[in-house]
Design a protein around this motif. Structure first.
Motif, short mmCIF file in Angstrom:
data_model
loop_
_atom_site.label_atom_id
_atom_site.label_comp_id
_atom_site.label_asym_id
_atom_site.label_seq_id
_atom_site.Cartn_x
_atom_site.Cartn_y
_atom_site.Cartn_z
N PHE A 83 3.45 -20.10 2.49
CA PHE A 83 2.27 -20.25 3.36
C PHE A 83 2.65 -20.78 4.74
CE2 PHE A 83 -1.47 -18.86 1.27
CZ PHE A 83 -1.23 -18.96 -0.08
N VAL A 84 3.55 -21.76 4.80
CA VAL A 84 3.92 -22.31 6.12
C VAL A 84 4.53 -21.21 6.99
CG1 VAL A 84 5.52 -23.89 7.30
CG2 VAL A 84 4.19 -24.70 5.33
N ASN A 85 5.44 -20.44 6.43
CA ASN A 85 6.08 -19.37 7.22
C ASN A 85 5.07 -18.30 7.63
OD1 ASN A 85 8.56 -20.63 7.00
ND2 ASN A 85 9.11 -19.54 5.13
N ALA A 86 4.20 -17.89 6.70
CA ALA A 86 3.24 -16.83 7.02
C ALA A 86 2.25 -17.31 8.08
CB ALA A 86 2.49 -16.42 5.75
N GLU A 99 -0.35 -30.18 1.16
CA GLU A 99 -0.10 -31.25 0.20
C GLU A 99 1.38 -31.56 0.12
OE1 GLU A 99 -0.85 -30.30 -3.90
OE2 GLU A 99 0.13 -32.13 -4.57
N GLU A 100 2.22 -30.55 0.35
CA GLU A 100 3.66 -30.72 0.11
C GLU A 100 4.44 -31.14 1.35
OE1 GLU A 100 4.20 -30.95 -2.83
OE2 GLU A 100 2.52 -29.84 -3.71
N ASP A 101 3.75 -31.35 2.49
CA ASP A 101 4.46 -31.84 3.69
C ASP A 101 3.88 -33.19 4.09
OD1 ASP A 101 6.39 -29.74 4.54
OD2 ASP A 101 4.58 -28.51 4.49
N ASP A 102 4.73 -34.18 4.26
CA ASP A 102 4.25 -35.54 4.57
C ASP A 102 3.44 -35.57 5.85
OD1 ASP A 102 7.21 -37.41 3.40
OD2 ASP A 102 5.78 -36.05 2.40
N GLU A 103 3.98 -34.89 6.89
CA GLU A 103 3.29 -34.90 8.20
C GLU A 103 2.58 -33.57 8.47
OE1 GLU A 103 4.82 -38.57 8.32
OE2 GLU A 103 3.36 -37.72 9.76
N ALA A 104 1.63 -33.62 9.40
CA ALA A 104 0.98 -32.38 9.87
C ALA A 104 2.03 -31.55 10.61
CB ALA A 104 -0.18 -32.70 10.79
N ILE A 105 1.97 -30.24 10.50
CA ILE A 105 2.89 -29.34 11.21
C ILE A 105 2.17 -28.84 12.45
CG2 ILE A 105 4.14 -27.15 11.10
CD1 ILE A 105 4.34 -27.61 8.02
N ILE A 106 2.70 -29.16 13.63
CA ILE A 106 2.11 -28.66 14.89
C ILE A 106 2.92 -27.45 15.31
CG2 ILE A 106 1.45 -29.25 17.27
CD1 ILE A 106 0.15 -31.05 15.07
N VAL A 107 2.30 -26.29 15.38
CA VAL A 107 3.03 -25.04 15.68
C VAL A 107 3.48 -25.06 17.13
CG1 VAL A 107 2.84 -22.52 15.75
CG2 VAL A 107 1.71 -23.82 13.92
N GLU A 108 4.71 -24.57 17.34
CA GLU A 108 5.30 -24.62 18.68
C GLU A 108 4.56 -23.67 19.62
OE1 GLU A 108 6.57 -23.65 15.88
OE2 GLU A 108 7.80 -21.84 16.05
N ASP A 109 4.54 -24.04 20.92
CA ASP A 109 3.93 -23.15 21.93
C ASP A 109 4.55 -21.77 21.79
OD1 ASP A 109 3.80 -25.87 24.34
OD2 ASP A 109 2.44 -25.25 22.72
N GLY A 110 3.75 -20.78 22.18
CA GLY A 110 4.28 -19.41 22.06
C GLY A 110 3.79 -18.78 20.77
N LEU A 111 3.69 -19.62 19.70
CA LEU A 111 3.13 -19.11 18.44
C LEU A 111 1.82 -19.81 18.12
CD1 LEU A 111 6.09 -18.61 15.90
CD2 LEU A 111 4.42 -16.90 16.66
N LYS A 112 1.43 -20.77 18.99
CA LYS A 112 0.27 -21.61 18.67
C LYS A 112 -1.03 -20.81 18.84
CE LYS A 112 0.24 -26.24 19.47
NZ LYS A 112 0.18 -27.52 20.20
#
Ligand code: AHG
Ligand code: MN
Ligand code: MN
Ligand code: MN
Length: 337
Positions: A83-86, A99-112
């Protein structure tokens, strides 16, 4: 022998969402693309769940635990990576919470992109080795007006979600989803790889005959909780007791409650002050769906969707299901407050 009628006008999830959005003038290609990404994730997880035993994907992931203290199964980790990759590569997502990542994932600019997705990639994973139904749960917020996409965009009440849904992996893959205008269910046709509309406009019965709670925690329950469930088990003479059904995968217990009615609960108790289920990616999406289907979801005293999360893995007590059953529960809690 009667000829099987060939359906030549299939309503796929993608077509149905576009039709719905046209009706509600919210046609946004971004949302449709995002939902296609989620469908891809669900199809991929469904395949791995079905082949888990054959691919030796069952069992623990080397003893790792997540921030909630759950032992991570191999399929927890694989489903999460899928799911993270998709979602990242879709270009439609700014913030992810899993649930499986301690921190929130902020998507890098360009893909955000402009959506925030909170998800439980594999719900009920303690059941996976026994082949019991498991699932994926997700909720989607739109990034706030003036925000570039930060964790603040998901520390918002569940009523601000624009989409909520789950996919249950069992004898077939069932995707149940709401865009805020009712609830629809789709079944994966593996032969064409499409989710097909099979449960249009799901409505939960106003009252059911089933209660679903882990009675192993009964010694820790507060008096109001005990009084409520006793009222179902030992009803006044002339009334039938409710049946008990508890699978231990929230997705499966909620799916049954949505279709058959009744009440599902993971209450707060003396051992777990806020219950066990995580607010953002378990309680909120399920509360959103149940309300959209005509039911209710409460902590016992507060509407679940009105809670403002303080941190991304916060837990919350939850009672959800048929509106009359949950109303009875609320009345018992009000008496004890
Ligand atoms: P997860 O597998 O995502 O960690 O969720 C497990 C949850 C939920 O699926 C279920 O309702 C609950 O755990 C069952 O907990 P108990 O075994 O304590 O009843
Ligand atoms: Mn877990
Ligand atoms: Mn879960
Ligand atoms: Mn999980």
């Amino acid at each position: 022998m009667s000829e099987e009628k060939v359906t030549t006008d299939i309503i796929t999830l993608t077509r149905h969402v576009l039709d719905e959005q046209r009706k509600h003038k919210e046609a946004s290609g971004d949302l449709t693309l995002l939902l296609n990404t989620i469908q891809l994730g669900c199809k991929f997880v469904a395949t791995n769940v079905r082949k888990a035993r054959l691919l030796n994907l069952v069992g623990l992931a080397g003893g790792a635990t997540n921030i909630s203290g759950d032992e991570q199964k191999k399929l927890d980790v694989i489903s999460n990576e899928i799911f993270v990759n998709a979602l990242r590569s879709s270009g439609k997502v700014a913030v992810m919470v899993s649930e499986e990542d301690d921190e929130a994932i902020i998507v890098e600019d360009g893909l955000k992109g402009k959506y925030c997705v909170v998800f439980d990639p594999l719900d009920g994973s303690s059941n996976i080795d026994a082949g019991v139904n498991v699932g994926t749960i997700f909720g989607i917020y739109r990034v706030r007006e003036d925000s570039t996409g930060t964790v603040e965009d998901v520390l918002r009440p569940g009523r601000e979600m624009v989409i909520a849904g789950y996919c249950m992996y069992g004898s077939s893959a069932n995707l149940v989803i709401s865009l805020g205008n009712g609830v629809n269910g789709y079944t994966l046709d593996n032969s064409i790889g499409e989710f097909i509309l099979t449960h249009p406009n799901i409505k939960i019965p106003p009252r059911g005959k089933i209660y679903s709670v882990n009675e192993g925690n009964a010694s820790f329950w507060y008096p109001a909780c005990t009084e409520y469930f006793n009222s179902l088990k030992f009803p006044p003479s002339g009334k039938n007791p409710y049946s008990a059904r508890y699978i231990g995968s929230m997705v499966a217990d909620v799916h049954r409650t949505l279709l058959y009615g009744g009440i599902f609960a993971y209450p707060a108790d003396k051992k777990s002050k806020n219950g066990k289920l995580r607010l953002l990616y378990e309680c909120f999406p399920m509360a959103f769906l149940v309300e959209q289907a005509g039911g209710q979801a409460t902590t016992g005293t507060t509407r679940v969707l009105d809670i403002v999360p303080t941190q991304i893995h916060a837990r919350a007590p939850i009672f959800l299901g048929s509106k009359d059953d949950v109303e009875d529960l609320k009345n018992v809690y009000a008496k004890h407050s």
